[in-house]
Each structure stands twice: as C-alpha cells, then as structure tokens.
Write an enzyme that holds these catalytic residues in place. Sequence first.
Site, short mmCIF file in Angstrom:
data_model
loop_
_atom_site.label_atom_id
_atom_site.label_comp_id
_atom_site.label_asym_id
_atom_site.label_seq_id
_atom_site.Cartn_x
_atom_site.Cartn_y
_atom_site.Cartn_z
N GLY A 124 96.04 85.28 35.35
CA GLY A 124 95.03 84.75 34.43
C GLY A 124 95.63 84.32 33.11
CG LEU A 125 98.55 80.98 31.02
CD1 LEU A 125 98.99 81.91 29.91
CD2 LEU A 125 99.76 80.20 31.55
N PRO A 128 88.80 78.95 29.23
CG PRO A 128 86.64 79.82 29.53
CD PRO A 128 88.07 80.24 29.30
N GLY A 131 94.38 75.37 28.04
CA GLY A 131 95.18 75.43 29.27
C GLY A 131 96.62 75.09 28.96
CB ILE A 340 97.16 53.55 56.64
CG1 ILE A 340 98.26 52.84 55.84
CG2 ILE A 340 97.48 53.57 58.13
CD1 ILE A 340 99.57 53.60 55.78
N GLY A 342 91.58 53.03 56.86
CA GLY A 342 90.38 52.23 56.66
C GLY A 342 89.17 53.12 56.41
CD GLU A 366 101.76 77.18 39.59
OE1 GLU A 366 102.96 77.31 39.32
OE2 GLU A 366 101.23 77.67 40.60
CB THR A 368 98.96 68.14 32.85
OG1 THR A 368 99.62 68.11 31.57
CG2 THR A 368 97.69 68.98 32.75
#
Length: 382
Positions: A124-125, A128, A131, A340, A342, A366, A368
């Site tokens: 938990g790094l 809200p 980041g 490819i 479709g 992890e 951006t």
Amino acid sequence: MDFRLSEEHEALRDSVRDFARETVAPVIAEHYERHTFPYEIVRQMGKMGLFGLPFPEEHGGMGGDYFALCLALEELARVDSSVAITLEAAVSLGAMPIYRFGTAEQQARWLPKLLSGEALAGFGLTEPGTGSDAGGTRTRAVLDGDEWVINGSKAFITNSGTDITALVTVTAVTGTNPDGSKELSTIIVPSGTPGFTVAPGYSKVGWNASDTHELTFDDCRVPAGNLLGERGRGFAQFLRILDEGRIAIAALAVGLAQGCVDESVKYAKERQAFGQPIGNYQAIQFKIADMESKAHTARLAYHDAAARMLAGEPFKRQAAIAKLHASTIAVDNAREATQIHGGYGFMNEYPVARFWRDSKILEIGEGTSEVQRMIIARDLGL
Ligand SMILES: Cc1cc2nc3c(=O)[nH]c(=O)nc-3n(C[C@H](O)[C@H](O)[C@H](O)COP(=O)(O)OP(=O)(O)OC[C@H]3O[C@@H](n4cnc5c(N)ncnc54)[C@H](O)[C@@H]3O)c2cc1C
C-alpha cells in the site's frame, strides 16, 4: 555474450507455458467477464512453486532468482494478464518487502504462507491524492505506547481484499526528518485488524480477474513490532521494491505483446477476405512482423536489466527503459492485434479484446511512462 536461457530457466518457462495454455486459458475469460478472482488457478500456481520462485529455500522458497519470476510472468501474460499481475504483485510487492527488510520474526511468521501461495500480501503505497509523487503520502502512523495508530487511506491496492489476503504493508508518515521532509516508514497491517477497512473492488477497464481495492485506516492499531525494517527507511524501501518491480512489469508487458503476435498469426491464417487468408496480404504480414520485432527487442531490454540486477550492478536506468519500452509496445501490439481481428477484435470472446483492455495499465502501474522518463533522465545527470 550468451542470450540463451539456462536449462533450469528453459524448463521453468516451458512448464509455465504449458500451465498457462492448458489450465489458465480455458477458464480465464469467464473469470474476466464475471470479475471473479481465480482462486483455483492461484492454488495451482502455489503448488507449482511460482510464489516462491525468487526466494531461498530456508524461507520456503524455490531457491531460484528474480529472472525466473520474470520468465514465469511473461508466459502467464502471454495468455492472461490478470493472473500474471496477481503473481507479480504477490511476489514482487507482497512478499519481497518482508524478505528484504523484515526481521527474522516477521519473516518466520509471514514468508512460509506467502511463498507457498496459501496467502497473499498487498503493498500500500499509492493514495487517493498521490501516486507518482509518493513523497506526498498523507497516511500517518503515530506511536502510542507499544502500538502504531494508523490513519489515512490507500488507493488501487492489488491483492488487498481476497479471501486469502493475510496482510498489507503500508507506507505512512511517522515523523519529520531533520531537513523538514516527511519521515516515511513501512508498517505491516494484518487483514482483519480493527480500523482497517477494505472497500468493495473497483470497476476497472482491464485486469478484471485481479483484485484491487481502496483501503482506509481509522485509528487502526498494530503492535510496534509490525514496523518493517528501520523507522524512516520507507522511502528507500519502496524505491528498491519499485526498481525491481519494473523489470517484472516489463516481462509481463512482453508476454502480453507476444500473446498479441500468437493470436494474430493464428487469426491471419484462418480469416478469409477477398478469396484468401488475410495473412497472405503484405499489409497484415508487415503489421505482425513489426509486432514480433517489438516484442523481441522489449524482451532483450528486460533480460538485460535482470542480468544487471542479478550481477549486483546498477540497474535502475535499464529497468526503467525496459518498463517504458515494453509497456509502450504492449499497447501498440494490442491495438494492432485488435485491428487484425477486425470486428471480432472488439468482441470479448477473443483474447485480443482482453489484451487490449489489459495493455493500457502497463503504462501507468508501478510508475507511469512519464515517471520512467524522469528516472532515465535523472540517471543521465539531468
Ligand atoms: C489496477 C491498478 C493496480 C495498482 N496496484 C497498486 C498496488 O498494488 N500498490 C500501490 O501502491 N499502487 C498501485 N497502483 C497505483 C499505481 O501505481 C498508480 O496509479 C501510478 O503510480 C500513478 O499514480 P496516480 O494514479 O496517482 O497518477 P498521478 O501521479 O496523479 O499522475 C497523473 C498523470 O500525471 C503525470 N505526472 C505526475 N507527475 C509528473 C511529473 N512530475 N512530470 C510529468 N508528468 C507527471 C503522470 O505520469 C500521469 O500521467 C495500481 C493502480 C492500478 C490502476
């Protein structure tokens, strides 16, 4: 220079490849569609020893190395990224901080269950409100007698709310450094601790068979002994964990990119247009050739970063390059594979639709792509 895999690495890669094709592929689309966590697949990955791959046998691990984990992630992501990120987060973000920084007591209590896959841990790094700028952490932990009292919240935490989640390691502000900056530390919070609430799972664009939650801590008390490593070392700890994790995410991205090639070759041979298979047209052949070239070069980049890490050399820049390149080409390959296919590429029953939805997060999680560029530029002295 030898780019070939060792016999052990090759055998591991082949067994995970078979597992992904024979066991994951037949059931994963349904989990994805229903947003259910694949407990049975996790149990089988545990039996195969995948959760213990890069850890020594004395802790219940397989005695392998981090590169072995990367090979396993690549093969899983070639078939499905929810399963791959579940393993990546469990090992690289969940168990690794306890292995690297935990006391002998913490290791003895948690590692055997985590390394067997019987239990999962979250990391938990992110919060809200912050980041990329992890220094902006607002969650606080105050020492009250022999307990930490934690208040705050964490966002987007993988593996934090499954039935088998045993704990989350949480970064929190525990004071002020002499230079006025925040003192950050990492604390182990076992699942079920009063004051620790796991919100219902997010509604996500992709990784729909993986587990992601917002967490809140409201006067949550844990023993002082749950501090992970030294007080005030939280920043250094998560930088180390994330540097390694970038190589693992790069491997996962290469797997997704290669899966796009696999599915596109198959489809291009089958699908007929204007009287012949679309794979006979050079426009389609060139797309697939470019996709294969991108997957190959991204693979070399993560192999190089892993080799440097295992040799004990600096690898920060190479890990960031591998993550940046592999995530970019994974998105490229997913877009082209969908093209490819479709209209069928837009239908969830085709794996490429899942690959497309799962690719974008690789440029975000992890660190951006902008953060990877910041790391590379900084390492160049800018
Ligand atoms: C499915 C999922 C699973 C996740 N799992 C975990 C987990 O297990 N544990 C955990 O701790 N986190 C987890 N995360 C969080 C993830 O790591 C963060 O979302 C990511 O680091 C970005 O942070 P943010 O979302 O706050 O974006 P922000 O940091 O707010 O960034 C927003 C945008 O601004 C850009 N930006 C920010 N700063 C700069 C700058 N200085 N220069 C240029 N551009 C900048 C970013 O690159 C981005 O494009 C997960 C996220 C998702 C979606």
